[in-house]
Design an enzyme around this catalytic site. Structure first.
Site, PDB file in Angstrom:
ATOM      1  N   ARG A   1     -26.839  14.382  11.427  1.00 25.68           N
ATOM      2  CA  ARG A   1     -26.573  13.339  10.440  1.00 25.68           C
ATOM      3  C   ARG A   1     -27.252  12.010  10.741  1.00 25.68           C
ATOM      4  NH1 ARG A   1     -20.402  12.505   8.270  1.00 25.68           N
ATOM      5  NH2 ARG A   1     -20.350  14.493   7.208  1.00 25.68           N
TER       6      ARG A   1
ATOM      7  N   ARG B   1     -15.513   7.548  13.870  1.00 23.82           N
ATOM      8  CA  ARG B   1     -14.314   8.354  13.652  1.00 23.82           C
ATOM      9  C   ARG B   1     -14.660   9.840  13.623  1.00 23.82           C
ATOM     10  NH1 ARG B   1     -12.032  10.519   8.232  1.00 23.82           N
ATOM     11  NH2 ARG B   1     -14.260  10.512   7.873  1.00 23.82           N
TER      12      ARG B   1
ATOM     13  N   HIS C   1     -22.500   8.642   5.239  1.00 21.85           N
ATOM     14  CA  HIS C   1     -22.885  10.025   4.980  1.00 21.85           C
ATOM     15  C   HIS C   1     -24.327   9.979   4.486  1.00 21.85           C
ATOM     16  CE1 HIS C   1     -22.927  13.985   3.181  1.00 21.85           C
ATOM     17  NE2 HIS C   1     -21.778  14.247   3.749  1.00 21.85           N
TER      18      HIS C   1
ATOM     19  N   LEU D   1     -20.606  12.378  -3.132  1.00 16.83           N
ATOM     20  CA  LEU D   1     -21.296  13.085  -2.056  1.00 16.83           C
ATOM     21  C   LEU D   1     -21.985  14.361  -2.525  1.00 16.83           C
ATOM     22  CD1 LEU D   1     -18.876  12.864   1.011  1.00 16.83           C
ATOM     23  CD2 LEU D   1     -20.931  11.523   0.506  1.00 16.83           C
TER      24      LEU D   1
ATOM     25  N   GLU E   1      -6.236   3.005   7.334  1.00 19.21           N
ATOM     26  CA  GLU E   1      -7.645   2.618   7.431  1.00 19.21           C
ATOM     27  C   GLU E   1      -7.829   1.104   7.528  1.00 19.21           C
ATOM     28  OE1 GLU E   1     -10.302   4.842   4.912  1.00 19.21           O
ATOM     29  OE2 GLU E   1     -11.962   3.462   5.289  1.00 19.21           O
TER      30      GLU E   1
ATOM     31  N   GLY F   1       0.828  -1.202   0.000  1.00 14.34           N
ATOM     32  CA  GLY F   1       0.000   0.000   0.000  1.00 14.34           C
ATOM     33  C   GLY F   1       0.859   1.247   0.000  1.00 14.34           C
TER      34      GLY F   1
ATOM     35  N   SER G   1      -8.451  10.730  10.655  1.00 13.27           N
ATOM     36  CA  SER G   1      -7.965   9.600   9.870  1.00 13.27           C
ATOM     37  C   SER G   1      -6.609   9.914   9.233  1.00 13.27           C
ATOM     38  CB  SER G   1      -8.991   9.248   8.804  1.00 13.27           C
ATOM     39  OG  SER G   1      -8.422   8.329   7.921  1.00 13.27           O
ATOM     40  N   LEU G   2      -6.482  11.084   8.623  1.00 15.78           N
ATOM     41  CA  LEU G   2      -5.173  11.462   8.090  1.00 15.78           C
ATOM     42  C   LEU G   2      -4.146  11.487   9.213  1.00 15.78           C
ATOM     43  CD1 LEU G   2      -5.887  14.266   5.434  1.00 15.78           C
ATOM     44  CD2 LEU G   2      -5.471  11.832   5.077  1.00 15.78           C
TER      45      LEU G   2
ATOM     46  N   PHE H   1     -13.550  21.900  12.804  1.00 14.34           N
ATOM     47  CA  PHE H   1     -14.098  20.731  12.115  1.00 14.34           C
ATOM     48  C   PHE H   1     -14.973  19.973  13.100  1.00 14.34           C
ATOM     49  CE2 PHE H   1     -14.272  17.287   9.127  1.00 14.34           C
ATOM     50  CZ  PHE H   1     -13.919  17.858   7.920  1.00 14.34           C
TER      51      PHE H   1
ATOM     52  N   THR I   1     -23.066  17.703  -0.734  1.00  9.43           N
ATOM     53  CA  THR I   1     -22.766  18.353   0.543  1.00  9.43           C
ATOM     54  C   THR I   1     -24.031  18.607   1.374  1.00  9.43           C
ATOM     55  OG1 THR I   1     -22.257  20.533   1.456  1.00  9.43           O
ATOM     56  CG2 THR I   1     -22.499  20.396  -0.892  1.00  9.43           C
ATOM     57  N   GLU I   2     -23.822  18.560   2.694  1.00 14.24           N
ATOM     58  CA  GLU I   2     -24.964  18.805   3.580  1.00 14.24           C
ATOM     59  C   GLU I   2     -25.429  20.248   3.489  1.00 14.24           C
ATOM     60  OE1 GLU I   2     -24.926  16.146   7.186  1.00 14.24           O
ATOM     61  OE2 GLU I   2     -22.794  16.188   6.724  1.00 14.24           O
TER      62      GLU I   2
ATOM     63  N   GLN J   1     -18.811   4.146   8.917  1.00 13.39           N
ATOM     64  CA  GLN J   1     -19.421   5.479   8.951  1.00 13.39           C
ATOM     65  C   GLN J   1     -20.121   5.769   7.624  1.00 13.39           C
ATOM     66  OE1 GLN J   1     -16.702   8.936   9.451  1.00 13.39           O
ATOM     67  NE2 GLN J   1     -17.556   8.919  11.501  1.00 13.39           N
TER      68      GLN J   1
ATOM     69  N   ASP K   1      -8.161  -5.428   0.511  1.00 17.28           N
ATOM     70  CA  ASP K   1      -7.273  -6.556   0.213  1.00 17.28           C
ATOM     71  C   ASP K   1      -6.482  -7.028   1.437  1.00 17.28           C
ATOM     72  OD1 ASP K   1      -8.251  -5.994  -2.264  1.00 17.28           O
ATOM     73  OD2 ASP K   1      -6.312  -5.691  -3.239  1.00 17.28           O
TER      74      ASP K   1
ATOM     75  N   HIS L   1     -18.693   5.475   3.981  1.00 17.59           N
ATOM     76  CA  HIS L   1     -17.627   6.447   3.817  1.00 17.59           C
ATOM     77  C   HIS L   1     -16.308   5.986   4.442  1.00 17.59           C
ATOM     78  CE1 HIS L   1     -16.074  10.389   3.058  1.00 17.59           C
ATOM     79  NE2 HIS L   1     -15.932  10.695   4.331  1.00 17.59           N
TER      80      HIS L   1
ATOM     81  N   GLY M   1      -0.582   4.515   0.070  1.00 17.64           N
ATOM     82  CA  GLY M   1      -1.343   5.674   0.493  1.00 17.64           C
ATOM     83  C   GLY M   1      -0.550   6.405   1.580  1.00 17.64           C
TER      84      GLY M   1
HETATM   85  C1  LIG Z   1     -14.114  11.507  -0.057  1.00 14.40           C
HETATM   86  C2  LIG Z   1     -13.275  11.293   1.178  1.00 14.40           C
HETATM   87  C3  LIG Z   1     -12.802  12.374   1.886  1.00 14.40           C
HETATM   88  C4  LIG Z   1     -12.012  12.201   3.033  1.00 14.40           C
HETATM   89  N1  LIG Z   1     -11.558  13.297   3.712  1.00 14.40           N
HETATM   90  C5  LIG Z   1     -10.796  13.133   4.825  1.00 14.40           C
HETATM   91  C6  LIG Z   1     -10.275  14.267   5.543  1.00 14.40           C
HETATM   92  O1  LIG Z   1     -10.476  15.418   5.145  1.00 14.40           O
HETATM   93  N2  LIG Z   1      -9.529  14.043   6.665  1.00 14.40           N
HETATM   94  C7  LIG Z   1      -9.262  12.782   7.113  1.00 14.40           C
HETATM   95  O2  LIG Z   1      -8.573  12.664   8.127  1.00 14.40           O
HETATM   96  N3  LIG Z   1      -9.729  11.699   6.440  1.00 14.40           N
HETATM   97  C8  LIG Z   1     -10.482  11.840   5.328  1.00 14.40           C
HETATM   98  N4  LIG Z   1     -10.946  10.724   4.661  1.00 14.40           N
HETATM   99  C9  LIG Z   1     -10.493   9.392   5.069  1.00 14.40           C
HETATM  100  C10 LIG Z   1      -9.052   9.173   4.621  1.00 14.40           C
HETATM  101  O3  LIG Z   1      -8.839   9.805   3.384  1.00 14.40           O
HETATM  102  C11 LIG Z   1      -8.701   7.690   4.458  1.00 14.40           C
HETATM  103  O4  LIG Z   1      -9.078   6.995   5.602  1.00 14.40           O
HETATM  104  C12 LIG Z   1      -7.186   7.522   4.276  1.00 14.40           C
HETATM  105  O5  LIG Z   1      -6.728   8.322   3.226  1.00 14.40           O
HETATM  106  C13 LIG Z   1      -6.776   6.076   4.029  1.00 14.40           C
HETATM  107  O6  LIG Z   1      -5.371   6.043   3.809  1.00 14.40           O
HETATM  108  P1  LIG Z   1      -4.557   4.687   3.774  1.00 14.40           P
HETATM  109  O7  LIG Z   1      -3.116   5.049   3.706  1.00 14.40           O
HETATM  110  O8  LIG Z   1      -4.983   3.817   4.873  1.00 14.40           O
HETATM  111  O9  LIG Z   1      -5.028   3.981   2.427  1.00 14.40           O
HETATM  112  P2  LIG Z   1      -5.203   4.487   0.908  1.00 14.40           P
HETATM  113  O10 LIG Z   1      -4.821   5.889   0.699  1.00 14.40           O
HETATM  114  O11 LIG Z   1      -6.560   4.045   0.497  1.00 14.40           O
HETATM  115  O12 LIG Z   1      -4.128   3.620   0.141  1.00 14.40           O
HETATM  116  C14 LIG Z   1      -4.224   2.228  -0.001  1.00 14.40           C
HETATM  117  C15 LIG Z   1      -3.042   1.769  -0.807  1.00 14.40           C
HETATM  118  O13 LIG Z   1      -2.999   0.353  -0.808  1.00 14.40           O
HETATM  119  C16 LIG Z   1      -2.770  -0.119  -2.110  1.00 14.40           C
HETATM  120  N5  LIG Z   1      -3.313  -1.461  -2.171  1.00 14.40           N
HETATM  121  C17 LIG Z   1      -4.525  -1.907  -1.784  1.00 14.40           C
HETATM  122  N6  LIG Z   1      -4.631  -3.215  -1.961  1.00 14.40           N
HETATM  123  C18 LIG Z   1      -3.457  -3.638  -2.473  1.00 14.40           C
HETATM  124  C19 LIG Z   1      -2.934  -4.903  -2.882  1.00 14.40           C
HETATM  125  N7  LIG Z   1      -3.662  -6.021  -2.809  1.00 14.40           N
HETATM  126  N8  LIG Z   1      -1.683  -4.967  -3.374  1.00 14.40           N
HETATM  127  C20 LIG Z   1      -0.925  -3.854  -3.482  1.00 14.40           C
HETATM  128  N9  LIG Z   1      -1.362  -2.629  -3.101  1.00 14.40           N
HETATM  129  C21 LIG Z   1      -2.611  -2.536  -2.609  1.00 14.40           C
HETATM  130  C22 LIG Z   1      -3.434   0.900  -2.996  1.00 14.40           C
HETATM  131  O14 LIG Z   1      -2.894   0.837  -4.298  1.00 14.40           O
HETATM  132  C23 LIG Z   1      -3.057   2.185  -2.272  1.00 14.40           C
HETATM  133  O15 LIG Z   1      -1.761   2.576  -2.632  1.00 14.40           O
HETATM  134  C24 LIG Z   1     -11.729  10.892   3.499  1.00 14.40           C
HETATM  135  C25 LIG Z   1     -12.210   9.800   2.784  1.00 14.40           C
HETATM  136  C26 LIG Z   1     -12.991   9.978   1.644  1.00 14.40           C
HETATM  137  C27 LIG Z   1     -13.532   8.787   0.924  1.00 14.40           C
END
Ligand SMILES: Cc1cc2nc3c(=O)[nH]c(=O)nc-3n(C[C@H](O)[C@H](O)[C@H](O)COP(=O)(O)OP(=O)(O)OC[C@H]3O[C@@H](n4cnc5c(N)ncnc54)[C@H](O)[C@@H]3O)c2cc1C
Lengths: 586, 77
Positions: free
Chosen positions: A286, A398, A242, A252, A387, A14, A403-404, A119, A254-255, A240, A221, A353, A16
Site C-alpha cells: 500500500r 492503525r 487508502h 473505495l 476516533e 456522539g 478501531s472498532l 486481517f 478494492t485493492e 491513514q 467537531d 481513511h 457512534g
Molecule cells: C469505510 C470504512 C470502513 C471501516 N471499517 C472498519 C473495520 O472494519 N474495522 C474497524 O475496526 N474500523 C473500521 N473503520 C473505522 C471505524 O469505523 C471508525 O473509526 C469508527 O466507527 C468511529 O466510531 P466513533 O464512535 O468514534 O464515531 P462515529 O461512528 O463516527 O460517530 C460519531 C458520532 O458523533 C456525532 N457527532 C459528531 N459531531 C457532533 C456534534 N457536534 N454534536 C453532536 N453529535 C455529533 C455523530 O452524529 C455520530 O453520532 C472503517 C472506517 C471507514 C470509513
C-alpha cells in the site's frame, strides 16, 4: 443572552460505537445521561465498518493478547503508548463477549462460537504468520454494533437528543468542564447541557481532505471544541490513506482490482509502477503504491485538467472477468466516477481513511494535558473516546479492526471512569460568560456582511490539505501548505450565510462544521510540517527513515499561536516487558 | 417549514456513498417531485443505511413496489 439549561449527570456528544458504549455503562449505573447526535444514532459513521473487530479469542487458531499487543505496538510504528495498548488487547475478548451477550449477531463457527477471520497485520507468534482474529457480522459489523448498542441504551433509559449539534464546551475559571452548549438543528434552539461529566465521542475528521472515505458528518467537531477551549490536539499529522479512492468522490475501489490484473497509468499512459517497484509493480504494498502515485502527481504527470489524479485501467481484463471476479466494481465506477471501466480507466487518488491523532486521553478516557513536569494532568469533567480520541493505541498507524475494538474498550473504560469520578454534589454555578463563545459564533453568522462562501472556503481547505499534506509529503510543498492553510483559516473567520432561517438550516450547520474542520486542518498541516522523520502514516520524501533518537514523541498542537509541544511516548506497559523499537517489516 | 430543508438533513448518512447519491438527487430532482413522490422518498430515507445502499446500487429490490418510481430516479442518479 440567558440560555435555557438542562442538568444531567453526564452528557455524551456522539452516538457512534464509542458514544453508545460509554452511554450504556452510565445508564446501566442509573445515571441521568444525555446523548447528543447530529444524525439518528444508527446513521453514525460506525455503520460503514465492514471488516470486523479484533480480539484474541483464539476460536479458529491459537491466539493470545500478547501477540495482539505486539502487532499493535509494531503497527503503531512504536508511537503507540504501551500501557494503553496492553490494556486494550487484554480487555478485547471481554468486551467482544459482552457485546455478544448484548445480542450482537456475530458470524459463528460450526460449533457455535464466534467465527474469526484473518486481517492485515494481525499475526501469531510475534509477527510470525497471519492469524484469524477479526470477529464480524457478515459485512455489516459496524451496522450490527450500532443497532445492538442502540437497543440496549433505549432499554437502559439513555436519553437521546437526535439532530442536535454540540457547539462548544463550557469551562469555568479553574478549567473544569461543566457541559456543552448545543443547538437543535430542527428549530435552531440553543441550550446549555450542564453535566458533571462531558464525554466527547464525535468520530473522525476525514472531511479535511478533498478525497476521503468518510461520510459528510465526519467534521471533527469534538476536536474543534477542544481546540477552541485552549486544549491541545495530539499526533494530528498521522492520517491513514487508502491508495485507490474514486477521484472526486472518495468511494473505495478494492485493492482486489490490482490483484486481478488492473494497473495504474499516469497522464502519458505510462504504467509507472514498473519504475518504482520493478518486480511487484502494481501489487507492491500500500505505502509503496501510494507514494508512487503521489510522486507522479507532484511531478506533473497526474491525469485530468488539474493533473491531480491517476488512472486505474482494467478494460483489458474484459467485461466478463470484471463482472465475475470484481462484482460491483463496474457499478461503483459508473455511479461515482461516471466511467464505465469496461471501456475507460477509473480516475483514482490516495484517499484519507482514518485519523490516528485526536484529543489526548489516558487509558481511562480522561482528557489530559501536560503537567509541566513531564507527566499528564487530568482536565476535570472532560472525557473522550473513539476516533476523536488519541489514547494513543494506534500511534502512527492503525491496524485494521483495532478501531472498532478501541470504541468498545475505551467507550466502556471512559464510562466506568465517569462513574468513579462522580461526586454527590449539586452542579457548580456557571460563570456568567460560560456560553459567550458559541453565542458569538452564531451571532457572527447572523451579522457577517459580504461573508466568504462556506462552500468555497471548505473546498479550498480540502484542496490545500490534499495537495500539500497528502499520503506522501514533500518539504517544499509542506512549507507552502502551512502558508496556504493559514490564509484559508483567516477566510474561515469571515464565513457568511445567505439563509438565516432557524429551521433545519443546513447552511448554518455547515458553517459551524467548517469552524471545526479548519482547526483540524491547521493542526494536521502544522504538525506534519514540523515532524522531520517518516513514521507510520507520516511519510516524508526528505526524511525517509524513522528517527527514534529525536522523534519518538507525541506532538501536541495548540490553537493559540499554532504552538507545538511534545511529550514522551509511554514505552512501559502495565504488567509485561516493553517491546523495543525495531525496523517495521512485514 | 420548508420540506426540502428537513429532507436535506435526512440525507446526511453514515455511508459516504449515500451522502453522495442522496445530496445529488435532492439538488437535481427534488423540485420536480410531486407530493406523492416526496412522501415515497421520505419513506425510502427511513431505511437503514446499508439496506438503502443495496437498493440504490440495484443489489436488492423492494418488496413493496410503491417506492419503485422514486427508487428508479435514485438509481439513475
Ligand atoms: C469505510 C470504512 C470502513 C471501516 N471499517 C472498519 C473495520 O472494519 N474495522 C474497524 O475496526 N474500523 C473500521 N473503520 C473505522 C471505524 O469505523 C471508525 O473509526 C469508527 O466507527 C468511529 O466510531 P466513533 O464512535 O468514534 O464515531 P462515529 O461512528 O463516527 O460517530 C460519531 C458520532 O458523533 C456525532 N457527532 C459528531 N459531531 C457532533 C456534534 N457536534 N454534536 C453532536 N453529535 C455529533 C455523530 O452524529 C455520530 O453520532 C472503517 C472506517 C471507514 C470509513
Amino acid at each position: 443572552m440567558a440560555l435555557a439549561r438542562r442538568e444531567f449527570d453526564a452528557v455524551v456528544v456522539g452516538a457512534g460505537g464509542s458514544g453508545m458504549r460509554a452511554a450504556l455503562e452510565l445508564a446501566e449505573a442509573n445515571l441521568r445521561v444525555a446523548v447528543l447526535s447530529k444524525v439518528f444514532p444508527t446513521r453514525s459513521h460506525t455503520v460503514a465498518a465492514q471488516g470486523g473487530v479484533a480480539a484474541s479469542l483464539g476460536n479458529v487458531a491459537e491466539d493470545n493478547w500478547h501477540w495482539h499487543m505486539y502487532d499493535t505496538v509494531k503497527g503503531s510504528d512504536y508511537l503507540g503508548d504501551q500501557d494503553a495498548i496492553e490494556f486494550m488487547c487484554r480487555t478485547a475478548p471481554e468486551v467482544v463477549y459482552e457485546l455478544e451477550h448484548f445480542g450482537m449477531p456475530f458470524d459463528r463457527t460450526p460449533d457455535g462460537r464466534i467465527y474469526q477471520r484473518p486481517f492485515g497485520g494481525h499475526m501469531q507468534n510475534y509477527g510470525r504468520n497471519p492469524v484469524e482474529r477479526a470477529c464480524a457480522a457478515a459485512d455489516r459489523t459496524g451496522h450490527a454494533m450500532l443497532h445492538t448498542l442502540y437497543q440496549r441504551n433505549v432499554r437502559a433509559g439513555t436519553q437521546f437528543f437526535v439532530e442536535w449539534i454540540a457547539l462548544d464546551l463550557l469551562r469555568d475559571a479553574e478549567g473544569e468542564v461543566l457541559g456543552v452548549v448545543a443547538m437543535e438543528i430542527e428549530t435552531g434552539e440553543v441550550l446549555i447541557f450542564q453535566a458533571h461529566a462531558t464525554l466527547l465521542a464525535t468520530g473522525g475528521a476525514g472531511r479535511i481532505f478533498a478525497s476521503s472515505t468518510n461520510a459528510f458528518i465526519n467534521t471533527g467537531d469534538g476536536l474543534g471544541m477542544v481546540a477552541r477551549a485552549g486544549l491541545p490536539l495530539q499526533d494530528m499529522e498521522f492520517f491513514q490513506f487508502h491508495p485507490t479512492g474514486v477521484y472526486g468522490a472518495g468511494v473505495l475501489i478494492t485493492e482486489g482490482v490490482r490483484g486481478e490484473g488492473g494497473f495504474l497509468l499516469n497522464k502519458n499512459g505510462e504504467r509507472f509502477m514498473e519504475r518504482y517497484a520493478p518486480t511487484a509493480k502494481d501489487l507492491a504494498s500500500r505505502d509503496v503504491v501510494s507514494r508512487a502515485m503521489a510522486t507522479e502527481i507532484k511531478e506533473g504527470r497526474g491525469a485530468g485538467k488539474d493533473a491531480d489524479h491517476i488512472l486505474l485501467k482494467l478494460d483489458h481484463l474484459g467485461a466478463e472477468v470484471i463482472h465475475k471476479r470484481l462484482p460491483g466494481i463496474r457499478d461503483i465506477a459508473i455511479k461515482f466516477s461516471n466511467v464505465d471501466p469496461v471501456k475507460d480507466p477509473i480516475p483514482v487518488v490516495p484517499t484519507a481513511h482514518y485519523m490516528m491523532g485526536g484529543i489526548p486521553t489516558n487509558y481511562h478516557g480522561q482528557v489530559v494535558v501536560p503537567d509541566g513536569r513531564g507527566g499528564d494532568q487530568v482536565v476535570r469533567g472532560l472525557y473522550a473516546a473513539g476516533e476523536c480520541a488519541c489514547v494513543s493505541v494506534h500511534g502512527a498507524n492503525r491496524l485494521g479492526c483495532n478501531s472498532l475494538l478501541d470504541l468498545l474498550v475505551f467507550g466502556r473504560a471512559a464510562g466506568r471512569r465517569v462513574i468513579s469520578d462522580l461526586r454527590e454534589e449539586p452542579h457548580k454555578p456557571l460563570p456568567s460568560d460560560a456560553a459567550d463563545r458559541p453565542l458569538a459564533r452564531l451571532a457572527r453568522l447572523e451579522t457577517q456582511k459580504a461573508g466568504e462562501s462556506v462552500a468555497e472556503v471548505s473546498a479550498e481547505m480540502r484542496r490545500v490539505m490534499q495537495t500539500h499534506c497528502g499520503v506522501f509529503r514533500f518539504p517544499d510543498s509542506l512549507a507552502e501548505g502551512v502558508k496556504k492553510i493559514l490564509t484559508v483559516a483567516e477566510r474561515a473567520q469571515r464565513t457568511g450565510i445567505q439563509d438565516k432561517s432557524k429551521v433545519f438550516n443546513t447552511a448554518r450547520v455547515e458553517a459551524l462544521e467548517v469552524d471545526n474542520l479548519i482547526e483540524v486542518a491547521l493542526a494536521t498541516m502544522i504538525s506534519a510540517e514540523a515532524r522531520k522523520e517518516s513514521r507510520g502514516a507520516h511519510d516524508r520524501s526528505d526524511y525517509p527513515k524513522r528517527d527514534d533518537a529525536n522523534w519518538m514523541k507525541h506532538t501536541l498542537w495548540y490553537k493559540e499561536g499554532n504552538r507545538l509541544a511534545y511529550k514522551p511516548v509511554k514505552a512501559k506497559p502495565l504488567t509485561v516487558e516493553p517491546f523495543e523499537p525495531k525496523t517495521r517489516v512485514y | 417549514m420548508s420540506e426540502v430543508d428537513r429532507i436535506r438533513w435526512q440525507c446526511r448518512r453514515g455511508l459516504l456513498e449515500l451522502d453522495l447519491v442522496l445530496s445529488a438527487f435532492v439538488e437535481r430532482h427534488f423540485d420536480r417531485l410531486d407530493a406523492r413522490q416526496v412522501e415515497l422518498f421520505k419513506e425510502l430515507l427511513e431505511q437503514p443505511d446499508n439496506d438503502l445502499l443495496d437498493l440504490v446500487m440495484g443489489r436488492t429490490e423492494l418488496a413493496d413496489p410503491r417506492c419503485k418510481p422514486v427508487l428508479e430516479l435514485l438509481r439513475a442518479g
